[in-house]
Design a protein around this motif. Structure first.
Motif, PDB file in Angstrom:
ATOM      1  N   GLN A 183       0.830  -1.209   0.000  1.00 63.68           N
ATOM      2  CA  GLN A 183       0.000   0.000   0.000  1.00 63.68           C
ATOM      3  C   GLN A 183       0.863   1.257   0.000  1.00 63.68           C
ATOM      4  OE1 GLN A 183      -3.215   0.567  -0.218  1.00 63.68           O
ATOM      5  NE2 GLN A 183      -4.349  -1.231   0.475  1.00 63.68           N
ATOM      6  N   ALA A 184       1.984   1.209   0.730  1.00 67.10           N
ATOM      7  CA  ALA A 184       2.869   2.378   0.807  1.00 67.10           C
ATOM      8  C   ALA A 184       3.481   2.707  -0.552  1.00 67.10           C
ATOM      9  CB  ALA A 184       3.969   2.133   1.838  1.00 67.10           C
ATOM     10  N   LEU A 185       3.867   1.673  -1.295  1.00 69.53           N
ATOM     11  CA  LEU A 185       4.431   1.906  -2.626  1.00 69.53           C
ATOM     12  C   LEU A 185       3.375   2.479  -3.566  1.00 69.53           C
ATOM     13  CD1 LEU A 185       6.866   1.686  -4.493  1.00 69.53           C
ATOM     14  CD2 LEU A 185       6.128  -0.643  -5.069  1.00 69.53           C
ATOM     15  N   PHE A 186       2.172   1.916  -3.521  1.00 67.89           N
ATOM     16  CA  PHE A 186       1.085   2.450  -4.355  1.00 67.89           C
ATOM     17  C   PHE A 186       0.808   3.909  -4.006  1.00 67.89           C
ATOM     18  CE2 PHE A 186      -3.324   3.539  -5.125  1.00 67.89           C
ATOM     19  CZ  PHE A 186      -3.498   3.135  -6.442  1.00 67.89           C
ATOM     20  N   GLN A 187       0.746   4.204  -2.699  1.00 65.98           N
ATOM     21  CA  GLN A 187       0.486   5.573  -2.247  1.00 65.98           C
ATOM     22  C   GLN A 187       1.559   6.538  -2.758  1.00 65.98           C
ATOM     23  OE1 GLN A 187      -2.110   6.575  -0.194  1.00 65.98           O
ATOM     24  NE2 GLN A 187      -1.447   8.702   0.035  1.00 65.98           N
ATOM     25  N   SER A 188       2.816   6.108  -2.687  1.00 63.76           N
ATOM     26  CA  SER A 188       3.916   6.970  -3.110  1.00 63.76           C
ATOM     27  C   SER A 188       3.866   7.279  -4.603  1.00 63.76           C
ATOM     28  CB  SER A 188       5.252   6.311  -2.747  1.00 63.76           C
ATOM     29  OG  SER A 188       6.342   7.040  -3.267  1.00 63.76           O
ATOM     30  N   TRP A 189       3.642   6.265  -5.407  1.00 59.65           N
ATOM     31  CA  TRP A 189       3.707   6.449  -6.851  1.00 59.65           C
ATOM     32  C   TRP A 189       2.435   7.033  -7.452  1.00 59.65           C
ATOM     33  CZ3 TRP A 189       6.569   2.007  -9.878  1.00 59.65           C
ATOM     34  CH2 TRP A 189       7.878   1.881  -9.384  1.00 59.65           C
ATOM     35  N   PHE A 190       1.268   6.579  -6.960  1.00 55.72           N
ATOM     36  CA  PHE A 190       0.028   6.862  -7.677  1.00 55.72           C
ATOM     37  C   PHE A 190      -0.982   7.722  -6.928  1.00 55.72           C
ATOM     38  CE2 PHE A 190       1.513   2.592  -9.097  1.00 55.72           C
ATOM     39  CZ  PHE A 190       1.972   2.990 -10.353  1.00 55.72           C
ATOM     40  N   VAL A 191      -0.659   8.094  -5.702  1.00 54.45           N
ATOM     41  CA  VAL A 191      -1.535   9.002  -4.948  1.00 54.45           C
ATOM     42  C   VAL A 191      -0.779  10.279  -4.608  1.00 54.45           C
ATOM     43  CG1 VAL A 191      -2.933   9.324  -2.867  1.00 54.45           C
ATOM     44  CG2 VAL A 191      -2.877   7.084  -4.008  1.00 54.45           C
ATOM     45  N   ASP A 192       0.404  10.123  -4.000  1.00 53.82           N
ATOM     46  CA  ASP A 192       1.219  11.298  -3.669  1.00 53.82           C
ATOM     47  C   ASP A 192       2.071  11.764  -4.852  1.00 53.82           C
ATOM     48  OD1 ASP A 192       0.206  11.161  -1.102  1.00 53.82           O
ATOM     49  OD2 ASP A 192       1.894   9.995  -0.323  1.00 53.82           O
ATOM     50  N   PHE A 193       2.245  10.905  -5.849  1.00 57.90           N
ATOM     51  CA  PHE A 193       3.032  11.219  -7.059  1.00 57.90           C
ATOM     52  C   PHE A 193       4.459  11.662  -6.717  1.00 57.90           C
ATOM     53  CE2 PHE A 193      -1.400  12.693  -8.287  1.00 57.90           C
ATOM     54  CZ  PHE A 193      -1.752  11.513  -8.906  1.00 57.90           C
ATOM     55  N   ASP A 194       5.092  10.985  -5.770  1.00 57.62           N
ATOM     56  CA  ASP A 194       6.447  11.369  -5.346  1.00 57.62           C
ATOM     57  C   ASP A 194       7.452  11.409  -6.493  1.00 57.62           C
ATOM     58  OD1 ASP A 194       5.654  11.692  -2.715  1.00 57.62           O
ATOM     59  OD2 ASP A 194       6.164   9.644  -2.131  1.00 57.62           O
ATOM     60  N   PRO A 195       7.508  10.379  -7.360  1.00 60.17           N
ATOM     61  CA  PRO A 195       8.505  10.437  -8.446  1.00 60.17           C
ATOM     62  C   PRO A 195       8.272  11.611  -9.406  1.00 60.17           C
ATOM     63  CG  PRO A 195       7.657   8.215  -8.176  1.00 60.17           C
ATOM     64  CD  PRO A 195       6.776   9.109  -7.375  1.00 60.17           C
ATOM     65  N   VAL A 196       6.999  11.962  -9.624  1.00 64.46           N
ATOM     66  CA  VAL A 196       6.681  13.070 -10.533  1.00 64.46           C
ATOM     67  C   VAL A 196       7.060  14.404  -9.892  1.00 64.46           C
ATOM     68  CG1 VAL A 196       4.873  14.150 -11.920  1.00 64.46           C
ATOM     69  CG2 VAL A 196       4.790  11.679 -11.464  1.00 64.46           C
ATOM     70  N   ILE A 197       6.786  14.530  -8.612  1.00 68.37           N
ATOM     71  CA  ILE A 197       7.176  15.755  -7.899  1.00 68.37           C
ATOM     72  C   ILE A 197       8.696  15.893  -7.905  1.00 68.37           C
ATOM     73  CG2 ILE A 197       7.251  16.856  -5.620  1.00 68.37           C
ATOM     74  CD1 ILE A 197       4.423  15.817  -5.137  1.00 68.37           C
ATOM     75  N   ASP A 198       9.408  14.782  -7.690  1.00 68.28           N
ATOM     76  CA  ASP A 198      10.874  14.830  -7.729  1.00 68.28           C
ATOM     77  C   ASP A 198      11.372  15.301  -9.095  1.00 68.28           C
ATOM     78  OD1 ASP A 198      11.072  13.982  -5.136  1.00 68.28           O
ATOM     79  OD2 ASP A 198      11.535  11.900  -5.617  1.00 68.28           O
ATOM     80  N   ASN A 199      10.784  14.769 -10.155  1.00 66.30           N
ATOM     81  CA  ASN A 199      11.180  15.182 -11.506  1.00 66.30           C
ATOM     82  C   ASN A 199      10.864  16.647 -11.747  1.00 66.30           C
ATOM     83  OD1 ASN A 199      12.151  12.669 -12.155  1.00 66.30           O
ATOM     84  ND2 ASN A 199      10.423  12.051 -13.418  1.00 66.30           N
ATOM     85  N   ALA A 200       9.718  17.094 -11.261  1.00 67.45           N
ATOM     86  CA  ALA A 200       9.329  18.499 -11.440  1.00 67.45           C
ATOM     87  C   ALA A 200      10.280  19.424 -10.690  1.00 67.45           C
ATOM     88  CB  ALA A 200       7.894  18.707 -10.956  1.00 67.45           C
ATOM     89  N   LEU A 201      10.645  19.050  -9.487  1.00 71.90           N
ATOM     90  CA  LEU A 201      11.586  19.855  -8.700  1.00 71.90           C
ATOM     91  C   LEU A 201      12.953  19.907  -9.378  1.00 71.90           C
ATOM     92  CD1 LEU A 201      10.665  18.622  -5.095  1.00 71.90           C
ATOM     93  CD2 LEU A 201      10.200  20.882  -6.047  1.00 71.90           C
ATOM     94  N   ALA A 202      13.391  18.768  -9.902  1.00 74.07           N
ATOM     95  CA  ALA A 202      14.707  18.713 -10.550  1.00 74.07           C
ATOM     96  C   ALA A 202      14.771  19.607 -11.783  1.00 74.07           C
ATOM     97  CB  ALA A 202      15.034  17.273 -10.925  1.00 74.07           C
ATOM     98  N   LYS A 203      13.632  19.729 -12.487  1.00 73.25           N
ATOM     99  CA  LYS A 203      13.602  20.526 -13.717  1.00 73.25           C
ATOM    100  C   LYS A 203      13.089  21.944 -13.495  1.00 73.25           C
ATOM    101  CE  LYS A 203      13.111  16.545 -16.795  1.00 73.25           C
ATOM    102  NZ  LYS A 203      12.339  15.930 -17.899  1.00 73.25           N
ATOM    103  N   GLY A 204      12.734  22.261 -12.244  1.00 74.77           N
ATOM    104  CA  GLY A 204      12.238  23.596 -11.950  1.00 74.77           C
ATOM    105  C   GLY A 204      10.843  23.857 -12.474  1.00 74.77           C
ATOM    106  N   ASN A 205      10.063  22.808 -12.701  1.00 77.23           N
ATOM    107  CA  ASN A 205       8.693  22.985 -13.200  1.00 77.23           C
ATOM    108  C   ASN A 205       7.751  23.369 -12.065  1.00 77.23           C
ATOM    109  OD1 ASN A 205       9.477  22.287 -15.778  1.00 77.23           O
ATOM    110  ND2 ASN A 205       8.971  20.117 -15.535  1.00 77.23           N
ATOM    111  N   PRO A 206       6.684  24.080 -12.376  1.00 75.84           N
ATOM    112  CA  PRO A 206       5.747  24.509 -11.332  1.00 75.84           C
ATOM    113  C   PRO A 206       5.011  23.327 -10.711  1.00 75.84           C
ATOM    114  CG  PRO A 206       4.865  25.012 -13.515  1.00 75.84           C
ATOM    115  CD  PRO A 206       6.285  24.580 -13.721  1.00 75.84           C
ATOM    116  N   ILE A 207       4.745  23.443  -9.414  1.00 76.55           N
ATOM    117  CA  ILE A 207       3.987  22.432  -8.672  1.00 76.55           C
ATOM    118  C   ILE A 207       2.602  23.007  -8.382  1.00 76.55           C
ATOM    119  CG2 ILE A 207       3.885  20.970  -6.622  1.00 76.55           C
ATOM    120  CD1 ILE A 207       6.295  20.319  -8.294  1.00 76.55           C
TER     121      ILE A 207
END
Length: 472
Positions: A183-207
């Motif tokens: 459940q924690a892995l699902f929450q991280s990837w598909f509810v909290d979108f952690d990998p997408v937020i990390d990519n956005a932060l790395a590229k300076g994209n708006p959140i």
């Protein structure tokens, strides 16, 4: 059976106590420190001890109702709707009026009496009465008589059965841990979108503003060496996977929330290849009947919190009936979902058992080109999906969801490479869960065979164990 076994009435082994319910209209009676147990709290309950129910009452609520404060080790017995759920209070608790509880005298072992009642539920039902629903009165329970051995033998019998129950409970807790990890892995990837937020932060994209708080947490995690979650370390090592996750968000009107750009929103109809629906079938409608052994026929009452429960309630059909009933067979990876009473309980099929689907169940098969079984299973348990499912239910007394409405439920559809990676990471958890579940089923069968033989005295316990109990 030894001559030392004596026939004793329940009223002579302890005090029989009823329960009570404080007025629901008075807020001060509720939400206190006294656990208040109802029969529903014991539904699907496998292990013998309970310390809290879904609700609690205050000291004032206890005072202003017929409920009693029951000491630790009181044997709790449901006396109606249904009769014969049994548990032992693991601390001071109270119950509603659906219980008749027994506070035991010192020369009776709590665990033995627990198993004695579990084995003799038919005896309780036989002395119950009522037209709308059956109930056993306090007086009827008090007069019931059972053969009971001396205290040391009681303890020895309870130890043998208790050791099996302890292994069952350990497996349950291990499975719960595995489920929480998934459940924690699902929450991280598909509810909290952690990998997408990390990519956005790395590229300076708006959140987006609703995700700003999560972005701040991710910033802190990324800046503190050594505390990056394992799932994110794996993504960082897998450059190809990291690049598959988007780095921007778009607002999705269907879900009413921000989701990663490029991820679609489909329906259950879009992402499945098959929905098996045999909700009204029974053996008699197909010209046959139940049998003692064969293919297990599971119903809604057997599905709870991702597990198969109440094995004693599972019935069986023979090969001929199975072939008539299951024109489409259940396969590994299929998702069983209850359609009503209650709606939305789920079970992921993780082996090749040939289940027969009985009352109030759907079976959903993921289309592996658009989704995967594990992702769909956890998505349907997400708050968004549960809200969608519940919103499509109909009915007054009992609410349920029709197949036509089930097909319309929204499903988020990420890149298939991400879903396949998610499936690969979950496989060890699910395989281990399945192994533990099978072990548990075997242990339960062993317990169910031993229980009536030991409690009736047909199988004698080793004298060495009885002597050990005398010395403790």
């Amino acid at each position: 059976m030894s001559k030392e076994w004596k026939e004793v009435a329940i009223e002579n082994i302890g005090e029989v106590i009823g329960g009570g319910t404080p007025s629901s209209k008075i807020e001060e009676y509720w939400g206190g420190n006294i656990s208040w147990i109802t029969p529903k709290d014991l539904s699907g309950y496998n292990f013998k001890r309970i310390s809290k129910g879904s609700r609690s009452i205050t000291d004032l609520g206890l005072l202003k109702s017929s409920a009693r404060l029951l000491p630790k080790n009181t044997v709790l017995i449901t006396s109606r709707a249904p009769i014969g759920y049994v548990a032992i209070a693991d601390k001071e608790v109270s119950t509603n009026q659906g219980f008749k509880s027994v506070i035991l005298k010192s020369n009776y072992d709590t665990n033995f009496i627990y198993y004695l009642i579990k084995k003799n539920v038919p005896a309780l039902e036989a002395v119950s009465s009522g037209s709308t629903f059956k109930e056993i009165s306090g007086n009827s329970l008090k007069k019931l008589k059972f053969k009971i051995p001396p205290l040391a033998e009681q303890k020895a019998i309870a130890k043998i059965l208790g050791d099996l129950d302890a292994k069952i409970e350990l497996n349950r807790k291990m499975n719960e841990t595995l489920e929480n990890m998934a459940q924690a892995l699902f929450q991280s990837w598909f509810v909290d979108f952690d990998p997408v937020i990390d990519n956005a932060l790395a590229k300076g994209n708006p959140i987006p503003e609703p995700l700003q708080a999560k972005a701040e947490i991710r910033k802190k995690i990324r800046s503190e060496v050594g505390i990056l979650p394992e799932s994110q370390k794996n993504i960082q090592k897998n450059t190809e996977l990291a690049e598959v996750f988007p780095s921007t968000f778009v607002f999705n009107d269907t879900l009413g929330k921000w989701i990663p750009e490029g991820w679609e929103v489909k329906t259950i109809n879009d992402v499945t290849t098959l929905i098996i629906d045999h909700r009204g079938k029974t053996p008699k409608k197909l010209g046959g009947d139940w049998v003692e052994n064969g293919h297990p026929a599971i119903s809604a009452k057997n599905i709870k919190k991702g597990n198969l429960i109440r094995p004693d309630m599972i019935r069986y059909v023979d090969e001929e009936m199975y072939e008539k009933w299951m024109k489409d067979e259940v396969e590994k990876g299929d998702i069983i979902i209850t359609s009503e009473a209650p709606m939305g309980e789920m079970f992921l099929i993780s082996d090749k058992t040939k289940y027969c689907l009985s009352q109030r169940l759907y079976c959903i098969r993921a289309n592996e080109t658009d989704s995967t079984s594990s992702f769909l299973y956890y998505w349907l348990q997400s708050d968004i999906a549960k809200g969608d499912l519940e919103g499509r239910c109909t009915g007054t007394t009992v609410t349920g969801i029709k197949q036509s409405e089930l097909r319309k439920v929204s499903v988020m559809s990420p890149d298939i490479l991400i879903l396949q990676e998610f499936e690969d990471k979950l496989s060890p958890f699910l395989e281990r869960k399945n192994l533990l579940q099978k072990q548990t089923e075997t242990l339960i069968q062993q317990r169910e065979v031993l229980l009536p033989q030991l409690i009736s005295g047909k199988v004698k316990v080793p004298q060495s164990l009885v002597q050990q109990m005398k010395e403790e």
